[in-house]
Design a protein around this motif. Structure first.
Motif, short mmCIF file in Angstrom:
data_model
loop_
_atom_site.label_atom_id
_atom_site.label_comp_id
_atom_site.label_asym_id
_atom_site.label_seq_id
_atom_site.Cartn_x
_atom_site.Cartn_y
_atom_site.Cartn_z
N SER A 65 0.82 -1.21 0.00
CA SER A 65 0.00 0.00 0.00
C SER A 65 0.85 1.26 0.00
O SER A 65 2.03 1.24 0.37
N ASP A 96 -2.17 -8.05 1.66
CA ASP A 96 -2.91 -6.93 2.23
C ASP A 96 -2.05 -6.09 3.16
O ASP A 96 -2.50 -5.10 3.72
N GLY A 148 -9.96 -8.83 2.49
CA GLY A 148 -9.00 -7.75 2.58
C GLY A 148 -7.76 -7.95 1.75
O GLY A 148 -6.94 -7.06 1.63
N MET A 149 -7.58 -9.15 1.19
CA MET A 149 -6.38 -9.38 0.39
C MET A 149 -6.56 -8.79 -1.00
O MET A 149 -7.58 -8.98 -1.64
N CYS A 150 -5.55 -8.07 -1.46
CA CYS A 150 -5.63 -7.45 -2.78
C CYS A 150 -4.76 -8.21 -3.75
O CYS A 150 -3.77 -8.79 -3.37
N MET A 165 -4.31 0.86 -2.90
CA MET A 165 -3.96 -0.54 -2.83
C MET A 165 -3.84 -1.09 -4.23
O MET A 165 -4.32 -0.51 -5.19
#
Length: 391
Positions: free
Chosen positions: A192, A249, A349-351, A373
């Motif tokens: 991020s 994430d 929540g994992m990108c 993100m």
């Protein structure tokens, strides 16, 4: 909690690196080979092992879509492999023919950096496989490299102990001297970016021979200057820390050590969550899956362990997991649980890895007050498609 899924036992020498894509998993070794597995059941692909290198393979990394794999070796080359066929797409010969110790692909798959034993760096245009620029840091060996999530910067680490931040013109933007006493072993950016007003902040983890895992803030001011600030020093392992990786994430951080352990931390709060004790020798490689709650760890014991993170692991801290009894399931692989029983637990929540190239560059020049993100993979087959070998 964390559970051992399976153990891969195919390499005949030390495992030096491991890497996930969305559907594939790769390992490389001192036995000169790379091995490629399907992440559904960790069966080896038909074209594996890959045998194009002449000496030890030190590092490997996927393009963000998983279409290509890059690997580097003591043989002074970085090879680009097709993950459709297992064939060599290009041979990138390092300037000066020094052993290549590290390579890294940018999240947008536009650039590749390779670092060598003589302290030299090479920046390649990945779609064309052409050398763009080269540089060097004297009297050291490059052993660590990673790209920022916006793909516009990269960081290197060396046996001298410093961390250096570079732009794509090979301008050195910042040097953090003596970041790790006795040498850096690995570095990795969190996925991020924090942006607000005239400032931009990245988060970087690094580890070294000083037995420390450190988390840094890299700050860019509105005037274009960069500073690094040490946020946390993690001391959960008792010997040199050889590898580290963020989850996709950015919430978890994993590291492997000479003390044979794997440590899993809450990255935001710098809290040790788990210590894994499965390996019999030094832990040399670790990585998170970008799409599943899985961790892989590789070792000088010639094995790779695949671990599953259960939901709620961040609610507990400091637990040490004993060695687990693995049951044989097939040649070269043992299983401690049914590999077909993955759950979606822990995926929220994992990108996904990868950035829209144009969007990231537009943001770089005109960022707004937001937390950015990673977005879905964007490199088209037209820009990184099938190409003739440069061999």
């Amino acid at each position: 909690m964390t559970s051992l899924i399976c153990t891969l036992q195919d390499h005949r020498d030390d495992v030096n690196w491991c890497a996930f894509s969305g559907k594939l998993f790769a390992t490389c070794s001192g036995d000169k080979t790379l091995r490629i597995y399907n992440t559904h059941d960790f069966s080896e692909l038909p074209f594996s092992p890959l045998t194009g290198h002449g000496y030890t393979v030190h590092c490997c990394c996927f393009t963000s879509c998983g279409q290509f794999l890059a690997s580097c070796s003591t043989d002074a080359t970085t090879l680009v492999w097709s993950m459709s066929t297992g064939e060599i797409e290009a041979v990138l010969e390092h300037p000066g023919r020094s052993p290549v110790r590290i390579c890294a692909l940018s999240p947008d798959s536009a650039h590749l950096v390779s670092g060598a034993s003589d302290g030299s760096l090479a920046l390649w245009d990945f779609p064309s496989k052409q050398l763009l620029r080269s540089g060097a840091v004297s009297d050291t060996t490059m052993v660590a490299c990673c790209f920022s999530p916006c793909s516009q910067l990269f960081m290197t680490g060396s046996t001298y102990g410093d961390l250096r931040l570079w732009d794509l013109d090979m301008n050195q933007l910042h040097a953090e001297k003596n970041a790790h006493d006795l040498g850096v072993t690995c570095c990795t950016f969190a996925p991020s970016i924090l942006s607000g007003g005239q400032s931009v902040q990245f988060c970087v983890a690094s580890c070294g021979q000083d037995s420390h895992l450190k988390i840094w803030a890299v700050n860019k001011s509105g005037y274009g200057g960069y500073k690094m600030q040490l946020l946390h020093t993690l001391t959960g392992q008792s010997a040199p820390v050889l590898c580290c990786a963020f989850s996709s994430d950015g919430q978890l951080l994993v590291s492997g050590s000479v003390d044979k352990t794997v440590a899993i931390y809450d990255a935001k709060n710098a809290i040790l969550l788990y210590t894994l004790n499965q390996h019999e020798r030094l832990v040399t490689a670790c990585c998170f899956s970008p799409t599943s709650p899985l961790i892989a760890t590789g070792s000088m014991d010639k094995t790779v362990n695949i671990w599953r993170l259960e939901d709620g692991c961040s609610d507990r801290g400091g637990k040490s997991l004993p060695e687990l009894s693995a049951l044989p399931s097939s040649e070269g692989r043992t299983s401690a649980a049914d590999p077909g029983c993955w759950s979606a637990i822990g995926r929220r929540g994992m990108c996904q890895r990868g950035w829209w190239r144009k969007a990231s560059r537009d943001w770089w020049t005109d960022s707004g007050p937001t937390t950015l993100m990673g977005q879905s993979c964007s490199v088209s087959q037209g820009s990184a498609g099938v190409r003739a070998s440069h061999r």
